[in-house]
Design a protein around this motif. Structure first.
Motif, PDB file in Angstrom:
ATOM      1  N   VAL A  69       6.902  24.605   5.945  1.00 43.91           N
ATOM      2  CA  VAL A  69       8.255  24.801   5.417  1.00 43.91           C
ATOM      3  C   VAL A  69       9.123  25.703   6.284  1.00 43.91           C
ATOM      4  CG1 VAL A  69       7.632  24.430   2.985  1.00 43.91           C
ATOM      5  CG2 VAL A  69       7.731  26.754   3.881  1.00 43.91           C
ATOM      6  N   THR A  70       8.491  26.431   7.213  1.00 48.37           N
ATOM      7  CA  THR A  70       9.317  27.332   8.030  1.00 48.37           C
ATOM      8  C   THR A  70       9.866  26.656   9.280  1.00 48.37           C
ATOM      9  OG1 THR A  70       7.409  28.199   9.236  1.00 48.37           O
ATOM     10  CG2 THR A  70       8.044  29.351   7.227  1.00 48.37           C
ATOM     11  N   PRO A  75      13.461  22.649   5.437  1.00 49.86           N
ATOM     12  CA  PRO A  75      14.272  23.032   4.274  1.00 49.86           C
ATOM     13  C   PRO A  75      15.374  22.033   3.925  1.00 49.86           C
ATOM     14  CG  PRO A  75      13.832  24.943   5.637  1.00 49.86           C
ATOM     15  CD  PRO A  75      13.339  23.760   6.412  1.00 49.86           C
ATOM     16  N   SER A  76      16.039  21.498   4.924  1.00 45.26           N
ATOM     17  CA  SER A  76      17.121  20.555   4.624  1.00 45.26           C
ATOM     18  C   SER A  76      16.583  19.257   4.040  1.00 45.26           C
ATOM     19  CB  SER A  76      17.934  20.238   5.877  1.00 45.26           C
ATOM     20  OG  SER A  76      18.672  21.377   6.252  1.00 45.26           O
ATOM     21  N   ILE A  78      13.892  19.013   2.241  1.00 42.97           N
ATOM     22  CA  ILE A  78      13.547  19.349   0.865  1.00 42.97           C
ATOM     23  C   ILE A  78      14.806  19.404   0.000  1.00 42.97           C
ATOM     24  CG2 ILE A  78      12.659  21.181  -0.642  1.00 42.97           C
ATOM     25  CD1 ILE A  78      10.588  21.815   1.468  1.00 42.97           C
ATOM     26  N   LEU A  94       5.275  21.330  -4.829  1.00 41.05           N
ATOM     27  CA  LEU A  94       5.308  21.523  -3.382  1.00 41.05           C
ATOM     28  C   LEU A  94       3.982  22.009  -2.839  1.00 41.05           C
ATOM     29  CD1 LEU A  94       6.973  21.873  -0.691  1.00 41.05           C
ATOM     30  CD2 LEU A  94       7.339  24.222  -1.435  1.00 41.05           C
ATOM     31  N   ASN A  96       2.591  23.307   0.762  1.00 42.61           N
ATOM     32  CA  ASN A  96       2.963  23.676   2.119  1.00 42.61           C
ATOM     33  C   ASN A  96       1.664  23.815   2.913  1.00 42.61           C
ATOM     34  OD1 ASN A  96       4.030  24.820   4.414  1.00 42.61           O
ATOM     35  ND2 ASN A  96       4.505  26.794   3.461  1.00 42.61           N
ATOM     36  N   ARG A  98       1.202  24.745   5.907  1.00 39.06           N
ATOM     37  CA  ARG A  98       1.183  25.898   6.835  1.00 39.06           C
ATOM     38  C   ARG A  98       0.345  25.530   8.050  1.00 39.06           C
ATOM     39  NH1 ARG A  98      -0.400  30.729   5.499  1.00 39.06           N
ATOM     40  NH2 ARG A  98       1.551  31.711   6.034  1.00 39.06           N
ATOM     41  N   HIS A 101       0.057  27.861  11.120  1.00 46.37           N
ATOM     42  CA  HIS A 101      -0.783  29.033  10.919  1.00 46.37           C
ATOM     43  C   HIS A 101      -2.251  28.654  10.984  1.00 46.37           C
ATOM     44  CE1 HIS A 101       3.024  30.166   9.065  1.00 46.37           C
ATOM     45  NE2 HIS A 101       2.702  31.407   9.336  1.00 46.37           N
ATOM     46  N   LYS A 102      -2.550  27.466  10.527  1.00 46.33           N
ATOM     47  CA  LYS A 102      -3.955  27.108  10.401  1.00 46.33           C
ATOM     48  C   LYS A 102      -4.508  26.366  11.602  1.00 46.33           C
ATOM     49  CE  LYS A 102      -3.749  26.947   5.429  1.00 46.33           C
ATOM     50  NZ  LYS A 102      -3.365  26.004   4.372  1.00 46.33           N
ATOM     51  N   GLU A 122      -5.460  15.728  -2.738  1.00 47.74           N
ATOM     52  CA  GLU A 122      -6.272  15.856  -3.940  1.00 47.74           C
ATOM     53  C   GLU A 122      -5.590  16.773  -4.960  1.00 47.74           C
ATOM     54  OE1 GLU A 122     -10.387  16.242  -3.554  1.00 47.74           O
ATOM     55  OE2 GLU A 122     -10.668  17.185  -5.507  1.00 47.74           O
ATOM     56  N   GLN A 123      -5.019  17.849  -4.449  1.00 44.89           N
ATOM     57  CA  GLN A 123      -4.344  18.753  -5.370  1.00 44.89           C
ATOM     58  C   GLN A 123      -3.223  18.035  -6.119  1.00 44.89           C
ATOM     59  OE1 GLN A 123      -1.482  22.563  -5.410  1.00 44.89           O
ATOM     60  NE2 GLN A 123      -2.795  22.462  -3.640  1.00 44.89           N
ATOM     61  N   VAL A 233      11.745  26.899  25.428  1.00 44.26           N
ATOM     62  CA  VAL A 233      12.835  27.454  26.218  1.00 44.26           C
ATOM     63  C   VAL A 233      12.462  27.569  27.698  1.00 44.26           C
ATOM     64  CG1 VAL A 233      14.242  29.508  26.653  1.00 44.26           C
ATOM     65  CG2 VAL A 233      13.845  28.744  24.313  1.00 44.26           C
ATOM     66  N   LEU A 259      16.203  24.047  22.231  1.00 45.36           N
ATOM     67  CA  LEU A 259      15.466  25.132  22.859  1.00 45.36           C
ATOM     68  C   LEU A 259      15.516  25.002  24.378  1.00 45.36           C
ATOM     69  CD1 LEU A 259      14.411  26.894  20.647  1.00 45.36           C
ATOM     70  CD2 LEU A 259      12.423  25.391  20.469  1.00 45.36           C
TER      71      LEU A 259
ATOM     72  N   VAL B  69      17.289  26.659  -1.090  1.00 47.18           N
ATOM     73  CA  VAL B  69      16.230  26.638  -0.074  1.00 47.18           C
ATOM     74  C   VAL B  69      16.753  26.554   1.351  1.00 47.18           C
ATOM     75  CG1 VAL B  69      14.469  25.598  -1.574  1.00 47.18           C
ATOM     76  CG2 VAL B  69      15.847  24.129  -0.091  1.00 47.18           C
ATOM     77  N   THR B  70      18.033  26.227   1.509  1.00 40.91           N
ATOM     78  CA  THR B  70      18.545  26.111   2.871  1.00 40.91           C
ATOM     79  C   THR B  70      19.085  27.425   3.414  1.00 40.91           C
ATOM     80  OG1 THR B  70      20.738  25.413   2.149  1.00 40.91           O
ATOM     81  CG2 THR B  70      19.124  23.680   2.533  1.00 40.91           C
ATOM     82  N   PRO B  75      12.978  29.933   3.124  1.00 35.67           N
ATOM     83  CA  PRO B  75      11.739  29.299   3.566  1.00 35.67           C
ATOM     84  C   PRO B  75      10.608  30.283   3.860  1.00 35.67           C
ATOM     85  CG  PRO B  75      13.601  28.248   4.585  1.00 35.67           C
ATOM     86  CD  PRO B  75      14.146  29.465   3.892  1.00 35.67           C
ATOM     87  N   ASN B  82       3.308  30.725  -0.773  1.00 34.58           N
ATOM     88  CA  ASN B  82       2.263  29.727  -0.581  1.00 34.58           C
ATOM     89  C   ASN B  82       0.962  30.346  -0.118  1.00 34.58           C
ATOM     90  OD1 ASN B  82       3.031  26.830  -0.889  1.00 34.58           O
ATOM     91  ND2 ASN B  82       4.794  27.553   0.238  1.00 34.58           N
ATOM     92  N   ILE B  92       2.332  25.185  -6.858  1.00 34.13           N
ATOM     93  CA  ILE B  92       3.725  25.627  -6.842  1.00 34.13           C
ATOM     94  C   ILE B  92       4.644  24.533  -7.360  1.00 34.13           C
ATOM     95  CG2 ILE B  92       5.657  26.259  -5.361  1.00 34.13           C
ATOM     96  CD1 ILE B  92       3.587  28.396  -5.432  1.00 34.13           C
TER      97      ILE B  92
END
Lengths: 344, 344
Positions: A69-70, A75-76, A78, A94, A96, A98, A101-102, A122-123, A233, A259, B69-70, B75, B82, B92
């Motif tokens: 989500v980041t 976000p848009s 969603i 929702l 997420n 992530r 991160h993972k 599954e959730q 960048v 970028l 959320v925008t 986010p 999360n 959530i």
DNA sequence: CTGAAAGCGCTTACAG
DNA sequence: CTGAAAGCGCTTACAG
């Protein structure tokens, strides 16, 4: 918590009757209807959707699986989903992932990815969502990571190889075509391309658009003006320096994301060049920051909100048992004219 | 859909037993346990959480009400939510108020706002969420718009006047203090303040931090160096021009958000001033774009992710019946050193 | 127009 | 260690 029985008892009717006034089903006398409504209000009763869902086997909620989500696009999308979900009385569950991160930045550990997705689906399955929207972080083939699933799914900002799947994306080829053509119309002939990673769907299709624009306008494609970056960048920066060091330097660059376009601006400035008068630059994505660079970046805007809307619209139809003709929706990008392009 | 009965029948046990192995409750013989597990796997069974929730009166899902959320802060807060929700097996349910689309930029129509919130809370209530996190778009008092609600709520990026409510925010005063002090440590004495809207909590507290930093360091506060903007780029731009036109012009500006700081940079450039050597500028929010301005902006970073984590942690405790000592959590901001500040 | 009753898929005392 | 049964709060044929 007050329940339907409480209401029924208080009014002196059956729960069936209360249920009917709640849902506007069946025939209920105007008098009883009013009485029921009155008591509902009086006792501040809210129906328990969980109970209802169990009975009707339909939760009226949509699942969203967002890879992250980041990330700028999510976000848009969603927000777009919310807009049409709300109009159809649908809730949103929702998850997420992530994923960055993972998993870090390369998604090579297919097994881990598959496990992550299996859990997410599954959730949502446990929670009996009526359908799922999967939001990717960039357009790649997610097929092999997706577990088998028996409810409707629509994929956005990613794709699958399964022909029966529904996807909504935007037209990369056309967008790059428009960008390149815009430069040509401003008199540029030596137009460099700074591409993203070579294995990317986006890179590939945008490259095609770039080529088509050149060809259709009689500009010869010069291989030395084509560079492969990695979306970051730094790559835009170094590749632009390379381009500017050549004797036959470009007068314009289309960078395949904002970028790298930012990196291009930096490099040009360091070389003492003015953007846009010495070098025109056009970006991609219309990320928020592109309005705050110096000069402000001309770029292609991705119809994120609309993608969310369309995905939800399609999902809603699927949930209602319809099938749609078009399975791969492609939306158009819009050019955002700012100050990084000018006539040669 | 296969259910617990199917499993029970197939294994030749009661549904009670299946339920026990599913939940690790009760005493179940190792042999039957294995058989049950095997059939569950074989039939690819996933328990229906809706049914479970109805029975146990607990959904293990959290509701999020996001005003929008925008907006840049949301986010990351959701991402933080999360993270800890996932670690605690919580789902959530997201409701996005889309407050800017519906209300415009001033929230003066209190009735409309109240209705909007009432709907959102009711939707979450119907879905029996165990608790709610409310994410504001900026720190203001939302008390009068919040309907009565009987499950735990924690508020973040906003506040209430109700002392029993839990809020998690960040320390505006301390952040502004740090920013101002940073400038003082770089030798600045004439430090202007471009504030946000005067009725804003943020403006107010950050103003206090600014004053304290001056005072503690023996710098006299000059009223003519204090300007009130409205958070938008334009106001930063015009107010900076005003400041620079004065005979006793500042050598540094603390702008209370990145948008206005960007306006300041623009104004300084137009006046032919170099940032930072002629004018140091420090922003607030660490929005993504602040890394892409020219020069890149030194700014205060808001601990959004952590706010989400903390809010969820608190909510989780409340759901489990605990009460926490501290009801108004304030996190610290971190300074992001980039290139818009230098020694005088 | 209204009500009695079964049932959605689980959990959980209770009894054995 | 295991099972029979009640019940969570709704909806929905069905009968009247």
């Amino acid at each position: 918590m007050t329940n339907i029985k409480d209401i029924a008892k208080r009014v002196g009717v059956s729960t069936a009757t209360v249920s009917h006034v709640l849902n506007g089903t069946g025939r209920v006398g105007e008098d009883t209807r009013k009485k029921v409504l009155h008591v509902i209000d009086e006792l501040n009763y809210t129906p328990n959707r969980i109970a209802k869902s169990l009975k009707v086997k339909k939760t009226s909620t949509l699942g969203i699986i967002a890879e992250d989500v980041t990330v700028f696009n999510t976000p848009s999308i969603i927000d777009g989903i919310n807009e049409v979900a709300e109009n159809n009385g649908l809730g949103i569950l929702l998850v997420n992932l992530r994923i960055f991160h993972k998993m870090g930045t390369d998604f090579s550990d297919k097994d881990k990815l598959r496990k992550l997705l299996a859990q997410a689906f599954e959730q949502l399955h446990m929670n009996q969502v009526d359908g799922i929207i999967y939001i990717g972080t960039y357009n790649r083939d997610v097929t092999e990571a997706i577990p088998p699933i028996q409810i409707p799914v629509v994929y956005t900002y990613c794709k699958t190889t399964n022909e029966s799947d529904y996807t909504v994306n935007y037209d990369d080829e056309e967008a790059a075509y428009k960008a390149t053509k815009h430069l040509i119309e401003h008199g540029h002939k030596k137009i460099a391309l700074i591409s993203g990673k070579v294995d990317s769907v986006h890179s590939h299709e945008r490259f095609n658009g770039y080529c088509r624009a050149l060809k259709e306008n009689g500009v010869t494609l010069e291989p030395c003006l084509i560079k492969n970056g990695d979306w970051e960048v730094e790559s835009g920066y170094y590749l632009t320096k390379e381009l500017l060091d050549e004797k036959n330097r470009p007068t314009a660059i289309v960078a395949l994301n904002d970028l790298m376009a930012y990196g291009s601006i930096k490099a040009a400035k360091e070389k003492g060049l003015n953007v846009p008068s010495d070098l025109s630059i056009i970006g991609f994505d219309n990320r928020e920051f592109s309005a705050y660079t110096s000069p402000e970046l001309t770029t292609m805007s991705i119809p994120l909100h609309l993608m969310g809307e369309k995905a939800t619209y399609i999902l809603h139809e699927l949930i209602n048992g319809k099938t749609l003709e078009e399975r791969e929706l492609k939306l158009y990008c819009e050019m955002i004219n700012r100050n990084s392009v000018c006539k040669i």
